[in-house]
Design a protein around this motif. Sequence first.
Motif, PDB file in Angstrom:
ATOM      1  N   UNK A   1       4.228 -10.301  28.246  1.00  0.00           N
ATOM      2  CA  UNK A   1       5.503 -10.966  28.011  1.00  0.00           C
ATOM      3  C   UNK A   1       5.302 -12.304  27.311  1.00  0.00           C
ATOM      4  N   UNK A   2       4.270 -13.037  27.689  1.00  0.00           N
ATOM      5  CA  UNK A   2       3.985 -14.323  27.060  1.00  0.00           C
ATOM      6  C   UNK A   2       3.697 -14.114  25.586  1.00  0.00           C
ATOM      7  N   UNK A   3       2.915 -13.119  25.240  1.00  0.00           N
ATOM      8  CA  UNK A   3       2.580 -12.852  23.845  1.00  0.00           C
ATOM      9  C   UNK A   3       3.811 -12.422  23.062  1.00  0.00           C
ATOM     10  N   UNK A   4       4.649 -11.603  23.657  1.00  0.00           N
ATOM     11  CA  UNK A   4       5.861 -11.158  22.976  1.00  0.00           C
ATOM     12  C   UNK A   4       6.777 -12.340  22.731  1.00  0.00           C
ATOM     13  N   UNK A   5       6.926 -13.208  23.703  1.00  0.00           N
ATOM     14  CA  UNK A   5       7.787 -14.389  23.550  1.00  0.00           C
ATOM     15  C   UNK A   5       7.265 -15.285  22.440  1.00  0.00           C
ATOM     16  N   UNK A   6       5.984 -15.504  22.385  1.00  0.00           N
ATOM     17  CA  UNK A   6       5.398 -16.373  21.363  1.00  0.00           C
ATOM     18  C   UNK A   6       5.582 -15.769  19.985  1.00  0.00           C
ATOM     19  N   UNK A   7       5.377 -14.474  19.841  1.00  0.00           N
ATOM     20  CA  UNK A   7       5.488 -13.866  18.519  1.00  0.00           C
ATOM     21  C   UNK A   7       6.941 -13.688  18.080  1.00  0.00           C
ATOM     22  N   UNK A   8       7.889 -13.701  18.991  1.00  0.00           N
ATOM     23  CA  UNK A   8       9.288 -13.504  18.637  1.00  0.00           C
ATOM     24  C   UNK A   8      10.050 -14.817  18.451  1.00  0.00           C
ATOM     25  N   UNK A   9       9.399 -15.929  18.652  1.00  0.00           N
ATOM     26  CA  UNK A   9      10.072 -17.214  18.472  1.00  0.00           C
ATOM     27  C   UNK A   9      10.331 -17.422  16.989  1.00  0.00           C
ATOM     28  N   UNK A  10      11.617 -17.663  16.611  1.00  0.00           N
ATOM     29  CA  UNK A  10      11.913 -17.860  15.188  1.00  0.00           C
ATOM     30  C   UNK A  10      11.308 -19.173  14.687  1.00  0.00           C
ATOM     31  N   UNK A  11      10.939 -19.164  13.436  1.00  0.00           N
ATOM     32  CA  UNK A  11      10.360 -20.379  12.855  1.00  0.00           C
ATOM     33  C   UNK A  11      11.488 -21.341  12.441  1.00  0.00           C
ATOM     34  N   UNK A  12      11.152 -22.587  12.420  1.00  0.00           N
ATOM     35  CA  UNK A  12      12.139 -23.632  12.040  1.00  0.00           C
ATOM     36  C   UNK A  12      12.389 -23.578  10.535  1.00  0.00           C
ATOM     37  N   UNK A  13      13.649 -23.900  10.069  1.00  0.00           N
ATOM     38  CA  UNK A  13      13.959 -23.856   8.624  1.00  0.00           C
ATOM     39  C   UNK A  13      13.279 -24.947   7.840  1.00  0.00           C
TER      40      UNK A  13
ATOM     41  N   UNK B   1      -8.478  -2.005  46.805  1.00  0.00           N
ATOM     42  CA  UNK B   1      -8.270  -1.513  45.438  1.00  0.00           C
ATOM     43  C   UNK B   1      -6.781  -1.390  45.138  1.00  0.00           C
ATOM     44  N   UNK B   2      -5.987  -0.951  46.117  1.00  0.00           N
ATOM     45  CA  UNK B   2      -4.546  -0.863  45.916  1.00  0.00           C
ATOM     46  C   UNK B   2      -3.946  -2.217  45.592  1.00  0.00           C
ATOM     47  N   UNK B   3      -4.390  -3.225  46.314  1.00  0.00           N
ATOM     48  CA  UNK B   3      -3.929  -4.591  46.051  1.00  0.00           C
ATOM     49  C   UNK B   3      -4.302  -5.002  44.622  1.00  0.00           C
ATOM     50  N   UNK B   4      -5.545  -4.745  44.240  1.00  0.00           N
ATOM     51  CA  UNK B   4      -6.003  -5.105  42.891  1.00  0.00           C
ATOM     52  C   UNK B   4      -5.261  -4.335  41.802  1.00  0.00           C
ATOM     53  N   UNK B   5      -4.952  -3.079  42.075  1.00  0.00           N
ATOM     54  CA  UNK B   5      -4.215  -2.273  41.094  1.00  0.00           C
ATOM     55  C   UNK B   5      -2.861  -2.908  40.789  1.00  0.00           C
ATOM     56  N   UNK B   6      -2.141  -3.251  41.845  1.00  0.00           N
ATOM     57  CA  UNK B   6      -0.810  -3.809  41.632  1.00  0.00           C
ATOM     58  C   UNK B   6      -0.886  -5.227  41.081  1.00  0.00           C
ATOM     59  N   UNK B   7      -1.734  -6.065  41.673  1.00  0.00           N
ATOM     60  CA  UNK B   7      -1.827  -7.460  41.230  1.00  0.00           C
ATOM     61  C   UNK B   7      -2.273  -7.551  39.771  1.00  0.00           C
ATOM     62  N   UNK B   8      -3.243  -6.738  39.378  1.00  0.00           N
ATOM     63  CA  UNK B   8      -3.707  -6.794  37.990  1.00  0.00           C
ATOM     64  C   UNK B   8      -2.651  -6.233  37.042  1.00  0.00           C
ATOM     65  N   UNK B   9      -1.884  -5.245  37.493  1.00  0.00           N
ATOM     66  CA  UNK B   9      -0.799  -4.721  36.667  1.00  0.00           C
ATOM     67  C   UNK B   9       0.304  -5.740  36.455  1.00  0.00           C
ATOM     68  N   UNK B  10       0.657  -6.464  37.520  1.00  0.00           N
ATOM     69  CA  UNK B  10       1.671  -7.517  37.399  1.00  0.00           C
ATOM     70  C   UNK B  10       1.162  -8.620  36.472  1.00  0.00           C
ATOM     71  N   UNK B  11      -0.121  -8.960  36.597  1.00  0.00           N
ATOM     72  CA  UNK B  11      -0.725  -9.977  35.729  1.00  0.00           C
ATOM     73  C   UNK B  11      -0.684  -9.515  34.267  1.00  0.00           C
ATOM     74  N   UNK B  12      -1.065  -8.253  34.034  1.00  0.00           N
ATOM     75  CA  UNK B  12      -1.076  -7.722  32.669  1.00  0.00           C
ATOM     76  C   UNK B  12       0.332  -7.733  32.072  1.00  0.00           C
ATOM     77  N   UNK B  13       1.316  -7.362  32.855  1.00  0.00           N
ATOM     78  CA  UNK B  13       2.693  -7.357  32.370  1.00  0.00           C
ATOM     79  C   UNK B  13       3.136  -8.767  32.016  1.00  0.00           C
ATOM     80  N   UNK B  14       2.813  -9.729  32.861  1.00  0.00           N
ATOM     81  CA  UNK B  14       3.182 -11.122  32.579  1.00  0.00           C
ATOM     82  C   UNK B  14       2.495 -11.625  31.319  1.00  0.00           C
ATOM     83  N   UNK B  15       1.238 -11.285  31.147  1.00  0.00           N
ATOM     84  CA  UNK B  15       0.509 -11.696  29.932  1.00  0.00           C
ATOM     85  C   UNK B  15       1.125 -11.067  28.684  1.00  0.00           C
TER      86      UNK B  15
END
Length: 161
Positions: A149-161, A133-147
């Motif tokens: 970040x991907x969403x934040x990067x996608x939503x913060x990308x400026x649109x082309x003029x 369970x300790x392994x799953x706690x950390x691994x799933x937390x790292x996965x959630x954090x990475x996910x």
Amino acid sequence: MSTLLAISLTTGLLSGIWGWVAVSLGLLSWAGFLGCTSYFASPTQGIKGLGISLLTNLAGVGWALVIIHGSQQFGSDIIGYVLTAMVSFFMCIQAKKQWLSFIPGTFIGACATFAANGHWQIVIPSLLLGGGFGYLMKASGVWLQARSQVKVTITQTPSAP
């Protein structure tokens, strides 16, 4: 989302699930949390860290049984103290072997066994599942954090003029 927040969320959720699993299986929830703690505290993370954590926990169970049964065999408090001193030496020196190198994990396994009055049959599965369970706690937390970040990067990308 920060890594700390993500691991905190997954640890909270999985801690509640562990409590239910432990009660459902008749295990020691506190010993499972010791297994979980052992993984989190291990200097080596990932699958290798889990393996080292679990092996040292199991070694600690074995060393505790040597102290318990050895002390009972001799029936003398003084002999028990001497045996404890000798076994503690071996609990540390075994760290020369890489897979037994996490000394606190060994003491965690021993302490869990002492706390459970030597009932290793329930301590071992509790530590093993708790470590998982300790392994799953950390691994799933790292996965959630990475996910997140991907969403934040996608939503913060400026649109082309």
